[in-house]
Design a protein around this motif. Structure first.
Motif: not given
Length: 275
Positions: A198-206, A252-258, A263-268
């Motif tokens: 989700t983070i990657f796709l949102f930033l890619y399009q944004w 908006p990018m910061a809000l999506v990441f926050l 979940q993102f960190v747990s995945g890493l």
């Protein structure tokens, strides 16, 4: 040994502090510069504290680029793209990871070629396709071409390949259909990978600039990167307004990441500790 560990700790902390400063200071300067006029931005030394020109910069941004409308355009396109591309990439990754069919490896290899082929190579045929579909200057022209993003499919395929086949077989024995199996059994363990996707796709399009610049022609339908680029003139450029728009576009990018960072960190960190 205590002195040695203390020295290593100090060295590590100093290195992390320098790295943090290198990352944070450019963002800080963008925010500070957004509160100054173009003339003040180029003062020597440059301003390091907030000024009082933010309201004027935002007003200029709205008058020259319809920034409110542009922000809504970018949000709509990025959200719809993230949802649609997320569904496509997740289903495709599941298919490549857990289904056996003739030509699977060859098809996946062809898909991975999209990671090494420059995007500029596809601009002309994609533009011709959009023109034939009469989609130029529409949101679907921005959203549709990149729904099956190769990196997104690769990411989900690798994540789902680690899911035990026995878990899926047990669900099928219990009478789960494929869609219910996908929704109830496959997706819950994939939350960290889905957050990263989700983070990657949102930033890619944004942040996408080239493709919206080509297919969007009406000033009221532009996205933020294209609208900010249009503020750069040949004779005069209002850098204060541009940096104010840049700072606003980062929110908006910061809000999506926050929202997805846990979940993102747990995945890493998944698999980093051996049990």
């Amino acid at each position: 040994m205590t002195a040695r560990h203390r020295g290593r700790s100090i060295l590590l902390t100093s290195g992390l502090a320098i790295a943090l400063a290198a990352v944070v200071l450019p963002f800080y300067w963008v925010v500070v510069a957004a509160t100054h006029s173009s003339h003040e931005i180029f003062d020597n030394p440059p301003p390091l504290l907030p000024g009082g020109h933010l309201a004027a910069n935002l007003r200029t941004l709205q008058e020259t680029a319809q920034f409110g409308r542009v922000l809504l355009n970018s949000l709509l396109i990025a959200v719809v793209y993230t949802l649609c591309a997320g569904v496509v990439c997740t289903l495709a990754g599941y298919g490549f990871a857990k289904f056996r069919f003739r030509g699977r490896e060859a098809l996946f290899g062809l898909l991975m070629l999209g990671l090494v082929i420059p995007a500029q190579v596809t601009l002309v045929p994609l533009f011709q396709m959009m023109a034939e579909l009469h989609w130029l200057n529409t949101y679907q022209a921005v959203i549709m071409p990149n729904l099956a993003l190769p990196f997104g499919i690769f990411l989900m395929r690798q994540a789902m390949a680690a899911l035990p086949d026995e878990l899926l077989d047990a669900g099928r024995i219990d009478g789960c259909g494929e869609l219910r199996l996908f929704w109830k059994v496959v997706l819950p363990p994939m939350r960290p990978a889905l957050a990263a996707l989700t983070i990657f796709l949102f930033l890619y399009q944004w942040n996408d600039f080239i493709w919206p610049l080509i297919v969007l022609r009406d000033s009221a339908s532009l996205t933020i990167p294209v609208a900010l680029a249009s503020l750069q003139g040949l004779d005069d450029t209002d850098y204060g307004a541009i940096l104010a728009g840049t700072a606003a576009a980062a929110i908006p990018m910061a809000l999506v990441f926050l929202a997805l960072q846990r979940q993102f960190v747990s995945g890493l960190l998944a698999g980093a500790v051996k049990e």
